[in-house]
Design a protein around this motif. Structure first.
Motif, short mmCIF file in Angstrom:
data_model
loop_
_atom_site.label_atom_id
_atom_site.label_comp_id
_atom_site.label_asym_id
_atom_site.label_seq_id
_atom_site.Cartn_x
_atom_site.Cartn_y
_atom_site.Cartn_z
N ARG A 126 0.84 -1.21 -0.06
CA ARG A 126 -0.13 -0.18 -0.09
C ARG A 126 1.02 1.27 -0.08
NH1 ARG A 126 -1.77 3.74 3.11
NH2 ARG A 126 -0.56 3.06 5.08
N THR A 127 1.78 1.22 0.64
CA THR A 127 2.77 2.39 0.97
C THR A 127 3.55 2.71 -0.11
OG1 THR A 127 4.29 1.28 2.23
CG2 THR A 127 2.54 2.52 3.62
N ILE A 128 3.80 1.63 -0.97
CA ILE A 128 4.77 1.91 -2.31
C ILE A 128 3.92 3.11 -3.06
CG2 ILE A 128 5.22 0.93 -4.51
CD1 ILE A 128 6.50 -1.41 -3.14
N ARG A 129 2.63 2.99 -2.92
CA ARG A 129 1.92 3.95 -3.93
C ARG A 129 2.23 5.28 -3.38
NH1 ARG A 129 -1.27 -0.69 -3.10
NH2 ARG A 129 -1.54 -1.98 -4.89
N SER A 130 2.28 5.52 -2.16
CA SER A 130 2.69 6.91 -1.59
C SER A 130 3.81 7.42 -1.61
CB SER A 130 1.92 7.03 -0.10
OG SER A 130 0.70 6.40 -0.13
N TYR A 131 4.84 6.53 -2.08
CA TYR A 131 6.36 6.84 -1.92
C TYR A 131 6.44 8.08 -2.96
CZ TYR A 131 11.25 6.80 -2.41
OH TYR A 131 12.83 7.11 -2.39
N GLY A 132 7.24 9.31 -2.40
CA GLY A 132 7.45 10.49 -3.14
C GLY A 132 6.20 11.60 -2.66
N ASP A 157 11.37 -5.00 -8.68
CA ASP A 157 10.26 -5.10 -9.84
C ASP A 157 9.05 -4.43 -9.22
OD1 ASP A 157 9.88 -5.37 -12.66
OD2 ASP A 157 8.48 -6.78 -12.06
N ASP A 158 8.73 -4.59 -7.72
CA ASP A 158 7.45 -4.25 -7.09
C ASP A 158 7.27 -2.66 -7.70
OD1 ASP A 158 6.63 -6.48 -6.15
OD2 ASP A 158 8.15 -6.34 -4.37
N TRP A 159 8.61 -2.00 -7.69
CA TRP A 159 8.55 -0.50 -7.73
C TRP A 159 7.56 -0.35 -9.17
CZ3 TRP A 159 8.51 2.93 -4.04
CH2 TRP A 159 9.27 2.53 -2.96
N ASN A 167 9.54 4.16 -11.96
CA ASN A 167 11.10 4.29 -11.52
C ASN A 167 11.33 3.94 -10.08
OD1 ASN A 167 11.82 5.56 -13.98
ND2 ASN A 167 11.35 7.49 -13.27
N ILE A 168 12.49 3.40 -9.89
CA ILE A 168 12.80 2.86 -8.55
C ILE A 168 13.60 3.85 -7.88
CG2 ILE A 168 12.90 0.37 -9.26
CD1 ILE A 168 15.76 0.38 -9.07
N PRO A 169 13.49 3.78 -6.56
CA PRO A 169 14.04 4.92 -5.79
C PRO A 169 15.90 4.72 -5.77
CG PRO A 169 12.48 3.91 -4.58
CD PRO A 169 12.69 3.13 -5.63
N ASP A 170 16.34 5.91 -5.43
CA ASP A 170 17.68 5.87 -5.42
C ASP A 170 18.44 4.91 -4.23
OD1 ASP A 170 18.01 7.19 -7.69
OD2 ASP A 170 18.54 9.08 -6.62
#
Length: 239
Positions: A126-132, A157-159, A167-170
């Motif tokens: 759930r929180t992946i979608r709120s990243y950024g 690959d989840d990102w 895009n995946i985070p740094d």
């Protein structure tokens, strides 16, 4: 205050046993408080991704009871040394309450240990979608991935699958010669990306902490039974 003549030897033995027991309880309370505090603040960013407050609540319970135990042990020692029945009675009642609360806290840690993987996986997805977008969650994910050398929930690959933009985070990027390598442009550059998913690493980490805190909490709470029995016995012996 004193003992009946027939109970003098028994009373003295119970009295000194209670003094020793309270010293051990004092040490146990300090150890429990230190371990619980360490657990609470070690990798504290993980709690943002737990999906439940069960573990945090249990740890706060054990911290509080650990501190109270250390203070209560002095009451028990004074009550035993001075043979004051009202102090022994107050000690017994408070110690019984702490025993129940601490036992509950230890059990909650074990319950959390069984539930952590399911709740954490759902919360992490759930929180992946709120990243950024959410500053707290973004920082939690970055600290998690950099601190435990992992990426995504089950993999990097989840990102791409669960986040708009792909895009995946740094924070997923490995360090080479002390420098972060760019990894947002190529999802297949596995040599530049942490390939382990964060779910397994994190659940293992949390289960170990929950097991440690739960074991110490239950062990100390069971030892309190000696304090309860000795205070009751000494109370009955004092005439």
């Amino acid at each position: 205050m004193g003992y009946g003549s027939k109970d003098e030897i028994c009373g003295t033995l119970v009295k000194y046993s209670m003094l020793v027991t309270n010293f051990i309880i004092f040490i146990g309370g300090i150890v429990l408080g230190i371990i619980s505090l360490y657990t609470l603040f070690d990798k504290s960013f993980i709690k943002e991704l737990l999906g439940t407050n069960l573990f945090t609540g249990a740890v706060y319970i054990l911290i509080s009871t650990g501190i109270l135990l250390s203070l209560l042990s002095f009451l028990g020692c004074v009550g035993a040394a001075k043979e004051v029945k009202c102090m022994l009675l107050a000690y017994f009642i408070i110690l019984f309450i702490i025993f129940v609360v601490m036992l509950v806290g230890g059990i909650l840690c074990y319950v959390f240990r069984q539930r952590v993987e399911t709740t954490m996986e759902q919360e992490m997805l759930r929180t992946i979608r709120s990243y950024g977008e959410d500053r707290v969650l973004t920082r939690a994910w970055d600290d998690l991935q950099e601190g435990l050398h992992c990426c995504g929930v089950t993999g990097y690959d989840d990102w791409r699958q669960h986040r708009i933009g792909g895009n995946i985070p740094d924070s997923c990027c490995r360090e080479v010669n002390g420098k972060k390598q760019p990894c947002t442009l190529n999802f297949q550059a596995s040599q530049q990306i942490y390939t382990s998913g964060c779910l397994n690493v994190t659940t293992t980490f949390m289960k170990q902490h929950a097991n440690t805190v739960g074991t110490v909490g239950i062990a100390v709470s069971l030892f309190l039974l000696f304090g309860l029995a000795l205070s009751c016995a000494l109370f009955m012996l004092i005439v």
